[in-house]
Every structure is written in C-alpha cells, then in structure tokens.
Design a protein around this motif. Structure first.
Motif, mmCIF file in Angstrom:
data_model
loop_
_atom_site.group_PDB
_atom_site.id
_atom_site.type_symbol
_atom_site.label_atom_id
_atom_site.label_comp_id
_atom_site.label_asym_id
_atom_site.label_seq_id
_atom_site.Cartn_x
_atom_site.Cartn_y
_atom_site.Cartn_z
ATOM 1 N N MET A 183 0.850 -1.185 0.000
ATOM 2 C CA MET A 183 0.000 0.000 0.000
ATOM 3 C C MET A 183 0.880 1.227 0.000
ATOM 4 S SD MET A 183 -3.211 1.015 0.193
ATOM 5 C CE MET A 183 -4.114 -0.348 0.883
ATOM 6 N N ILE B 158 -2.322 6.344 1.469
ATOM 7 C CA ILE B 158 -3.509 6.253 2.310
ATOM 8 C C ILE B 158 -3.860 7.654 2.779
ATOM 9 C CG2 ILE B 158 -4.568 5.216 4.358
ATOM 10 C CD1 ILE B 158 -2.301 3.166 4.397
ATOM 11 N N ALA C 296 -7.424 4.765 -0.418
ATOM 12 C CA ALA C 296 -6.079 4.192 -0.457
ATOM 13 C C ALA C 296 -5.786 3.521 -1.787
ATOM 14 C CB ALA C 296 -5.916 3.166 0.669
ATOM 15 N N ARG D 262 -3.112 0.636 -3.275
ATOM 16 C CA ARG D 262 -2.093 -0.369 -2.985
ATOM 17 C C ARG D 262 -1.218 -0.535 -4.216
ATOM 18 N NH1 ARG D 262 -2.195 -6.722 -3.906
ATOM 19 N NH2 ARG D 262 -0.292 -7.275 -2.804
ATOM 20 N N GLY E 252 -11.455 -7.463 3.679
ATOM 21 C CA GLY E 252 -10.219 -6.905 3.131
ATOM 22 C C GLY E 252 -9.622 -7.836 2.101
ATOM 23 N N TRP F 99 -2.853 -5.606 3.368
ATOM 24 C CA TRP F 99 -2.428 -4.217 3.350
ATOM 25 C C TRP F 99 -3.490 -3.326 3.975
ATOM 26 C CZ3 TRP F 99 -3.441 -7.592 -0.409
ATOM 27 C CH2 TRP F 99 -4.604 -7.397 -1.183
ATOM 28 N N LEU F 100 -4.758 -3.768 3.972
ATOM 29 C CA LEU F 100 -5.850 -2.955 4.505
ATOM 30 C C LEU F 100 -7.031 -3.855 4.797
ATOM 31 C CD1 LEU F 100 -7.171 0.432 3.105
ATOM 32 C CD2 LEU F 100 -8.750 -1.464 3.439
ATOM 33 N N ALA G 79 -4.275 -0.535 8.352
ATOM 34 C CA ALA G 79 -3.643 -0.387 7.038
ATOM 35 C C ALA G 79 -2.162 -0.122 7.253
ATOM 36 C CB ALA G 79 -4.280 0.752 6.246
ATOM 37 N N THR H 72 -1.145 -5.870 10.212
ATOM 38 C CA THR H 72 -2.558 -5.548 10.021
ATOM 39 C C THR H 72 -3.435 -6.758 10.298
ATOM 40 O OG1 THR H 72 -2.047 -5.860 7.684
ATOM 41 C CG2 THR H 72 -2.320 -3.617 8.432
#
Length: 249
Positions: free
Chosen positions: A1, A4, A20, A22, A44, A54-55, A65, A85
């Motif tokens: 990512m 953000i 965001a 990535r 996610g 990543w999030l 994130a 995360t």
C-alpha cells in the motif's frame, strides 16, 4: 500500500473515511476484498504470498492499514509487514495496547494505522512512539505520516474537498486515479533511480510490472456498519474488477 488518506472524526455521519491505493508488483498473488474465511467479521484483501493484508476493516470500526518505508539498501526484516494488520484485525486489543506489543525490529520500515471505532493510532518503526491522532485528515505514503510529498499533499487536499459528498464516491476514485507525474525539481529523493522516482510520484502508478493494484474507499457509519468499495487493476493500469461490500444498513 503506497498511499492512504484518512479522515478521522471530520464527517458528521462517517467517523472514519479512508481512500487508499495499494502499489505492488503485478505478479504477487493476492485476493480482492472479501470476508476472510477464518475471520468473517473482517473485510479486506489478502496477500497470498505471505498471508497478511495491506488494509482491512470490520463492522464496528476495527481498521488497519500499512505502508512500507522506501529505504533502498536497508536490511530486510525477518517478518512480513502484512501480518501487522492481519493480527490486529483478528484480535480485540485496543490500538495503543496492540502497538505496544509489536516487535518493531523484526520488520522492514513500516507505517501502521490502527483504529477500533474510538481511537485512531499511528505507529512506525521509523518515527518514534505510537500515538493517538486527533480528529483531522491525515496522509501516508512511503515515508512518515504527513510527509510533504507532492502527491500526498494533493491527494489530502482533494480528499478534504470530497468528504462532504459522501456517500457519493466518484470524487474519491478520481483522486485515486490521478496519473500526473511530478516535475523533477519537486520529486523526493528516496534513493531509487530517477526513473522510479518519476513513476512513483503519481497517485496512480502504472507500468508493465509494477503499479497500483487496487484503489479502495471505505468508511465507517455512525451505527457501526461499514462500506468498502474497491477497483482492481493489472499491468499498465488495465481495469480488472470492482467490488463493493456494505454491512449494518
């Protein structure tokens, strides 16, 4: 990512809003957003190479994130940053408590945002102690929180202007699709070759092998429900698929 932007307690109806991008090599296997089989409360994407994400976000406002810190030539960490995360999302630890349990030296440079609906915490193994963030709009790329990189400054300003328009998402996805390359005299110097500095200076990155794999917009409702929308891309920014999930409505 690699980009953000977060609105924390600045919208009257949506206490957390996140836009965001990535950025990753296209060859790295991953899944689009969805409920996780072993933790269905979490929504996610999943990195199929190292097992992290990543999030992600869960109903009630649990959110995490991560971005990497661009520092070519530094020794690699022994653990994947994506587990930071993942592990937060499947526990019930408060963000600051979780941040205090991290073995920071085990990871390559990272920035991590953690929220639980009540608190938003920023932590990094390149930027001092974890800290709770006051209400406001914040940005992360591949340096420290709110580093004044041109693409981050532009995205954060445009994000603030777009916030009152939610739940309409068009303005946010326009922000995340910005392909403008920054002039050489305004580029950050992060130690990568000039051609890469140029490529990575855009909000939306595209090339044959590396670029923006997913643009994601998610927000938390006052009642604890969440909405997450994602657009996925392949080499040279080719659109692949779009996904949308909402809960609590």
């Amino acid at each position: 990512m690699c980009l953000i932007v977060v609105g924390w307690r600045v919208h009257p109806d949506y206490p957390l809003v996140v836009a965001a991008n990535r950025d990753e090599f296209y060859a790295r296997p991953s899944t689009p957003i969805g409920r996780w089989p072993q933790a269905p409360q979490v929504i996610g994407g999943r990195d199929l190479e190292a097992g992290g994400t990543w999030l992600g976000i869960a109903e009630g406002g649990r959110f995490a994130a991560v971005t990497n810190v661009r520092e070519p030539g530094m020794a690699k960490g022994t653990r994947s940053r994506g587990e930071l995360t993942r592990n937060f999302l499947v526990t019930d630890l408060p963000p600051k408590h979780y941040a205090d349990t991290i073995a920071y030296a085990d990871y390559s440079g990272f920035n991590l945002l953690l929220a639980d609906g009540d608190t938003l915490v920023y932590c990094s193994n390149r930027d001092g102690e974890p800290r709770a963030l006051a209400p406001g709009v914040y940005g992360l790329s591949n340096h420290l929180l709110d580093s004044p990189w041109p693409k981050l400054l532009a995205a954060r300003q445009a994000f603030s202007k777009a916030l009152p328009g939610l739940p309409d998402t068009d303005a946010f996805f326009r922000i995340l699709a910005d392909e403008q390359i920054v002039a050489d005299e305004n580029l950050p110097n992060t130690g990568v070759p000039l051609a890469w500095e140029r490529l990575l200076s855009a909000v939306f990155v595209k090339s044959e092998t590396y670029g923006t794999r997913a643009s994601t917009l998610t927000w938390l409702h006052r009642d604890g429900g969440v909405t997450i929308r994602e657009r996925c891309f392949g080499p040279y920014g080719q659109p692949l698929q779009s996904s949308a999930i909402s809960t609590g409505e």
